[in-house]
Design an enzyme around this catalytic site. Structure first.
Site, PDB file in Angstrom:
ATOM      1  N   HIS A  64      13.709  -2.152  -6.520  1.00 22.16           N
ATOM      2  CA  HIS A  64      12.798  -1.099  -6.992  1.00 22.16           C
ATOM      3  C   HIS A  64      13.557  -0.101  -7.866  1.00 22.16           C
ATOM      4  CE1 HIS A  64      10.410  -1.865  -3.089  1.00 22.16           C
ATOM      5  NE2 HIS A  64       9.633  -2.288  -4.075  1.00 22.16           N
TER       6      HIS A  64
ATOM      7  N   LYS B 292      -3.544  -1.777   6.289  1.00 21.84           N
ATOM      8  CA  LYS B 292      -2.220  -2.296   6.612  1.00 21.84           C
ATOM      9  C   LYS B 292      -1.476  -1.329   7.519  1.00 21.84           C
ATOM     10  CE  LYS B 292      -0.584  -5.163   2.812  1.00 21.84           C
ATOM     11  NZ  LYS B 292       0.410  -5.218   1.728  1.00 21.84           N
TER      12      LYS B 292
ATOM     13  N   ARG C 227       9.638 -10.756 -10.110  1.00 15.99           N
ATOM     14  CA  ARG C 227      10.820 -11.453  -9.611  1.00 15.99           C
ATOM     15  C   ARG C 227      10.737 -12.954  -9.854  1.00 15.99           C
ATOM     16  NH1 ARG C 227      10.249 -10.044  -3.621  1.00 15.99           N
ATOM     17  NH2 ARG C 227       8.142 -10.347  -4.337  1.00 15.99           N
TER      18      ARG C 227
ATOM     19  N   SER D 238      10.696  -5.791  -0.001  1.00 16.55           N
ATOM     20  CA  SER D 238      10.557  -4.905   1.159  1.00 16.55           C
ATOM     21  C   SER D 238      10.193  -5.704   2.402  1.00 16.55           C
ATOM     22  CB  SER D 238       9.486  -3.844   0.888  1.00 16.55           C
ATOM     23  OG  SER D 238       9.900  -2.969  -0.113  1.00 16.55           O
TER      24      SER D 238
END
Length: 153
Positions: free
Chosen positions: A17, A41, A90, A128
């Site tokens: 990040h 969440k 990514r 993460s």
């Protein structure tokens, strides 16, 4: 003024990040790091802890502002006058996922442009989610997290 939003959960913030943000700073006059609040969440870290962690990591960068938000990201972009949304890529699967979101966001808010920043090769496996899993099993995450953030974990 070119204003960008880098949205995410940052639960926790990773070196990947930080790399995306640092590589974006020269492109914009102001960058908001937006911590999205998703009520469906369960987060590992509280919103307050994530804000403190990000402020610590970026305390010497005057162009960066940390803020939490709820609701549609494009609506939040409008509320802070952001013309751009930064997204880190990514992998190919990240690209496919982010492309779909960018296309929907463009339909909802044609004035907000998505900017994809490809991660450095050394960060392509870092997420993460993986860091949280290592933490849950008492593993050492210090090589994945900025040193300024370690105190908040």
């Amino acid at each position: 003024m070119n204003i960008a939003l880098f949205p995410g959960s940052f639960d926790p913030v990773t070196k990947a990040h930080v790399d995306i943000v640092k590589r974006s700073v020269g492109l914009f006059d102001k960058i908001y790091i937006g911590i999205g609040v998703n009520s469906s969440k369960t987060s590992f870290l509280s919103i307050e802890k994530r804000q403190q962690m990000l402020r610590s990591v970026f305390e010497h960068e005057p162009k960066i502002h940390i803020i939490a938000y709820e609701g549609l990201t494009v609506d939040f972009c409008r509320s802070i006058d952001a013309n751009y949304m930064i997204r880190g890529i990514r992998t190919v699967s990240d690209f496919e996922y982010e492309k779909g979101i960018a296309q929907m966001n463009h339909t909802l808010a044609p004035d907000v442009e998505s900017i994809f920043i490809v991660s450095k090769p050394g960060y392509s496996a870092l997420s993460s989610t993986i860091v949280r899993e290592i933490m849950r099993h008492n593993g050492d995450v210090s090589q994945f997290i900025p040193k300024e953030a370690l105190a908040f974990l």
